[in-house]
Design an enzyme around this catalytic site. Sequence first.
Site, PDB file in Angstrom:
ATOM      1  CG  PHE A  87     -26.447 -39.520  12.240  1.00  0.00           C
ATOM      2  CD1 PHE A  87     -26.828 -38.625  11.261  1.00  0.00           C
ATOM      3  CD2 PHE A  87     -26.982 -40.801  12.226  1.00  0.00           C
ATOM      4  CE1 PHE A  87     -27.742 -38.997  10.276  1.00  0.00           C
ATOM      5  CE2 PHE A  87     -27.893 -41.182  11.253  1.00  0.00           C
ATOM      6  CZ  PHE A  87     -28.272 -40.274  10.273  1.00  0.00           C
ATOM      7  CG  ASN A 181     -25.523 -45.276   8.389  1.00  0.00           C
ATOM      8  OD1 ASN A 181     -25.640 -44.863   7.240  1.00  0.00           O
ATOM      9  ND2 ASN A 181     -26.288 -44.854   9.383  1.00  0.00           N
ATOM     10  N   PRO A 182     -21.919 -44.836   6.442  1.00  0.00           N
ATOM     11  CG  PRO A 182     -20.978 -44.915   4.301  1.00  0.00           C
ATOM     12  CD  PRO A 182     -21.801 -45.730   5.274  1.00  0.00           C
TER      13      PRO A 182
END
Length: 295
Positions: A87, A181-182
Amino acid sequence: MEDALRAAEQQLREAGVPSPRVDAELLAAHLLGVSRGRLQALVLTGIPAPEGFEELVGERAARVPLQHLTGTAFFRRVELSVGPGVFVPRPETESVAQLAIDRALGMERPRIVDLGTGSGAIAAAIADEVPGAEVHAVELSELALAWAARNLEPFGVHLTQGDLATALPEQDGSFDVVVSNPPYIPVGAVPVDPEVAEHDPEEALYGGGMDGLDLPRAAATTAARLLGPGGYFVMEHAETQAADVADFLERMGSWTAVTTHQDLTDRDRATSAVRNGERSGRIPTTPTTPTTGTR
């Protein structure tokens, strides 16, 4: 060079790239091995466009993320290596890291863990900005773990491969700060930007459940287990999820001082809470058991 930049800017604008001139300059600077500021100075001297510039602009016009093309992403004061399988950190997450950093700076030799670290952005920023901190990071994805290992090694962060739902059981109650920050996009929702929808790994995007909050609930449960009384938890989420996140934290019975925080665009971006003296991290609902979690 200026003519090449103008042509690239037009091509990227027509492709819907949000910052066409900036991206064109950053791609040229990458190929030349200079900063964007240095590139702008060199343009005034009439240097030619670097070899491969048109091809790289074409890939960006196809909405390949800029960071994948340059191999780097900047997060606060840290330069990270990124690419396929991880990500790409977002500017709004910098405000989440700031909350954890501010809390940790008031502690002596704090122990901090980043759950679902992805590229390692938050963990690296904390290690960089909090002197004396012992920083841990947890990541499940093997691809993301490889990027995180590269980024975190210079900062001495303790990196562990594991699920954020079951992370570090041998260290229960020993941390001062937990940050996460899932993934939190709901099932069935499709990100608007092609860079996200087509290039960010799915396991870094979708939080599980119709509301996207299975993994955030798991992160909160793990945080309650890992923190000692008075420990601080902060987690990123979508602005539309702020009320739901605050609600399930309050209903857990593990937290006090549940607070919603805004990012630099005044969107409800994160929620923090302080661990009370109870040891149970259970919540009154039973979400789907998470099997991943990476940002």
